[in-house]
Design a protein around this motif. Structure first.
Motif, PDB file in Angstrom:
ATOM      1  N   PRO A  73      41.888  49.688  40.682  1.00 61.09           N
ATOM      2  CA  PRO A  73      41.082  48.563  40.182  1.00 61.09           C
ATOM      3  C   PRO A  73      39.595  48.867  40.083  1.00 61.09           C
ATOM      4  N   GLU A  74      39.051  49.646  41.040  1.00 60.09           N
ATOM      5  CA  GLU A  74      37.616  49.939  40.997  1.00 60.09           C
ATOM      6  C   GLU A  74      37.262  50.889  39.861  1.00 60.09           C
ATOM      7  N   GLN A  75      38.268  51.521  39.253  1.00 63.96           N
ATOM      8  CA  GLN A  75      38.030  52.447  38.141  1.00 63.96           C
ATOM      9  C   GLN A  75      38.469  51.882  36.798  1.00 63.96           C
ATOM     10  N   HIS A  76      39.129  50.726  36.809  1.00 63.10           N
ATOM     11  CA  HIS A  76      39.709  50.194  35.574  1.00 63.10           C
ATOM     12  C   HIS A  76      38.659  49.416  34.780  1.00 63.10           C
ATOM     13  N   PRO A  77      38.470  49.748  33.513  1.00 63.84           N
ATOM     14  CA  PRO A  77      37.419  49.080  32.725  1.00 63.84           C
ATOM     15  C   PRO A  77      37.692  47.602  32.448  1.00 63.84           C
ATOM     16  N   LYS A  78      38.934  47.147  32.594  1.00 60.17           N
ATOM     17  CA  LYS A  78      39.260  45.757  32.283  1.00 60.17           C
ATOM     18  C   LYS A  78      39.223  44.833  33.503  1.00 60.17           C
ATOM     19  N   VAL A  79      38.805  45.362  34.642  1.00 63.77           N
ATOM     20  CA  VAL A  79      38.696  44.541  35.848  1.00 63.77           C
ATOM     21  C   VAL A  79      37.246  44.100  36.009  1.00 63.77           C
ATOM     22  N   SER A  80      37.031  42.790  36.057  1.00 68.80           N
ATOM     23  CA  SER A  80      35.681  42.255  36.194  1.00 68.80           C
ATOM     24  C   SER A  80      35.182  42.415  37.627  1.00 68.80           C
ATOM     25  N   PRO A  81      33.868  42.394  37.837  1.00 72.37           N
ATOM     26  CA  PRO A  81      33.340  42.452  39.212  1.00 72.37           C
ATOM     27  C   PRO A  81      33.853  41.305  40.084  1.00 72.37           C
ATOM     28  N   VAL A  82      34.059  40.132  39.484  1.00 78.41           N
ATOM     29  CA  VAL A  82      34.560  38.991  40.244  1.00 78.41           C
ATOM     30  C   VAL A  82      35.983  39.254  40.737  1.00 78.41           C
ATOM     31  N   GLU A  83      36.828  39.755  39.837  1.00 80.99           N
ATOM     32  CA  GLU A  83      38.199  40.033  40.251  1.00 80.99           C
ATOM     33  C   GLU A  83      38.249  41.165  41.270  1.00 80.99           C
ATOM     34  N   LEU A  84      37.394  42.159  41.120  1.00 79.73           N
ATOM     35  CA  LEU A  84      37.385  43.270  42.070  1.00 79.73           C
ATOM     36  C   LEU A  84      37.019  42.777  43.464  1.00 79.73           C
ATOM     37  N   ARG A  85      36.038  41.877  43.558  1.00 81.98           N
ATOM     38  CA  ARG A  85      35.683  41.316  44.867  1.00 81.98           C
ATOM     39  C   ARG A  85      36.848  40.514  45.443  1.00 81.98           C
ATOM     40  N   TYR A  86      37.550  39.792  44.592  1.00 82.20           N
ATOM     41  CA  TYR A  86      38.708  39.012  45.044  1.00 82.20           C
ATOM     42  C   TYR A  86      39.810  39.934  45.564  1.00 82.20           C
ATOM     43  N   ILE A  87      40.068  41.008  44.831  1.00 84.55           N
ATOM     44  CA  ILE A  87      41.102  41.959  45.242  1.00 84.55           C
ATOM     45  C   ILE A  87      40.765  42.574  46.596  1.00 84.55           C
ATOM     46  N   GLN A  88      39.493  42.871  46.810  1.00 84.41           N
ATOM     47  CA  GLN A  88      39.082  43.596  48.010  1.00 84.41           C
ATOM     48  C   GLN A  88      38.578  42.689  49.123  1.00 84.41           C
ATOM     49  N   GLN A  89      38.895  41.384  49.058  1.00 79.27           N
ATOM     50  CA  GLN A  89      38.322  40.430  50.005  1.00 79.27           C
ATOM     51  C   GLN A  89      38.675  40.709  51.453  1.00 79.27           C
TER      52      GLN A  89
END
Length: 435
Positions: free
Chosen positions: A203-219
């Motif tokens: 996810p941290e390398q995927h261009p289609k993942v927004s910063p908001v979703e990345l923070r949610y994934i890594q909460q």
């Protein structure tokens, strides 16, 4: 701000991979009902009329073929789980898909039980990569509160694969022969390999993942500090690892039993008032696995829902697993009833319970271990499940021939409750390990 939902596209991709995985492995369960296949494997002329003694010999030999697959599956879990944690999920699963697809195609060219043992062994090595990769992907892409639901969704691909196999393979075998069935499903695997390689990234390398979703994934991702070398022997020192081992060793063989022997149960059971062949066996299997698919998604959702309303991880997972275990208990009546419809319903409920159980047990790896250890831990659990499956496969044929299906269904009905009891003794409180 709410996250976008690209992570659910990853689940759909894992669902597709799992679907193809189960199509490839289940073609043989339906091919074994074809007289031409039976005669070629037994080495008798196609004009020869098979006797009951021939059929019993075929079932015992088939049991050893199934054992070879499960032994390879066990070895593959350990090998590929280790590989995935070192080369990454994308490369590890790509290797696995390529291996099992080529082995699936090779199945179309065998003409004896010896050849079948060889190709099924290679197939088992490759197919073992699916679940360690998928569980590690879920750990990379989802917070803990969504993992059992996400696992339940991709795990439902197993049943969709079986449904497709039951709907298509008997027809294809009747019209084009069993060799074409193996060839076609193997080619499908190569297609999904291309889709996986073109789509998957962390996810941290995927261009289609927004910063908001990345923070949610890594909460709830913790900083991983693992002192020393990560090995299988080191992981076996933890009770949490043994809880996963028990959950897989005692439940997976039952699922393998369904996949391998249910076609024969409906084709030759002495208790049922009617039997099924390649022309009419597809519909009951579609019913069984559609219902059990619902169980995979529902029980995965239920565990996640319990956590969302405030239940602790321990209570949410174990309560859901208890409900799943109770769903399996009545299955022994399926070996006693004469009514085929009652048998189908009992087996469907039991299969739904198993997939719900599996969705929750698989999350043990990501719930209790750091991400860098998830594939190895899943591999250890999968190894245990495959060893249990190999043991049951080795004895299922002789038990079936000598005593019928009742003893096998009694084993199925009691395994999950006993497993949950042992898991609770090993891990009274589910807490992440400190490595």
């Amino acid at each position: 701000m709410l996250p976008n939902n690209f992570r659910w596209r990853i689940v759909l991709l894992l669902f597709l991979v799992t679907t193809i995985n189960y199509i490839d492995r289940n073609v043989l369960s339906f091919a074994m009902l074809d007289d031409t296949f039976r005669k070629e494997m037994l080495g008798v002329p196609l004009t020869y009329t098979l006797t009951q003694a021939d059929l019993n010999a075929f079932k015992i030999q088939y049991g050893w073929v199934d054992t070879a697959f499960k032994v390879a599956y066990a070895v593959g879990f350990m090998m590929i789980g280790w590989l995935i944690d070192r080369v990454g999920t994308k490369r590890g699963l790509a290797v696995a898909i390529g291996l099992w697809s080529m082995a699936g195609i090779a199945n179309a060219f065998v003409s004896s039980f010896r050849g079948l043992v060889a190709t099924r062994f290679v197939l088992g090595i490759g197919e073992a990569g699916n679940f360690p990769s998928s569980i590690k992907s879920i750990a990379e892409w989802f917070p803990k509160k969504e993992r059992s639901f996400a696992t339940g969704i991709f795990n439902a691909g197993a049943n969709v694969g079986i449904i497709i196999t039951a709907a298509v393979i008997p027809w294809m075998t009747l019209h084009y022969g069993w060799r074409i069935s193996f060839m076609t499903t193997g080619v499908l695997g190569l297609g999904v390999l291309v889709a996986w390689w073109m789509t998957y990234q962390r996810p941290e390398q995927h261009p289609k993942v927004s910063p908001v979703e990345l923070r949610y994934i890594q909460q709830d991702h913790q900083q991983e500090v693992i002192q020393g070398r990560l090995t299988w022997w080191r992981l076996l020192r933890y009770r949490q690892t043994w809880a996963l081992i028990v959950g897989k060793f005692m439940a997976d063989p039952i699922w393998w039993f369904y996949l391998t022997w249910l076609p024969d149960f409906f084709n030759s059971s002495e208790s049922l008032d009617q039997t099924l062949d390649l022309q009419n066996i597809g519909l009951p299997f579609m019913v069984i696995y559609i219902i059990s698919d619902g169980g995979s998604v529902f029980f995965g959702w239920l565990s996640s829902q319990f956590m969302k309303i405030g239940w602790e991880l321990n209570r949410a997972r174990k309560t859901t697993m208890l409900i799943c275990a109770l769903c399996v208990v009545p299955i022994f009546f399926a070996a006693q009833t004469q009514n085929i419809y009652i048998a189908v319903v009992l087996i469907a409920i039991a299969a739904a319970g198993h997939l719900g159980w599996s969705a929750n047990v698989y999350t043990f790896a990501s719930d209790l271990f750091p991400k860098s250890a998830v594939a190895m831990v899943t591999g250890i659990g999968g190894f245990a499940g495959a060893v249990g499956g190999a043991v049951l496969a080795a004895i299922a044929g002789p038990i079936r021939v000598q005593f019928g299906y009742l003893p096998l269904f009694l084993i199925a009905g009691s395994s999950y409750l006993l497993a949950l009891f042992i898991i609770n003794l090993l891990v009274p409180k589910m807490k992440p390990v400190e490595m």
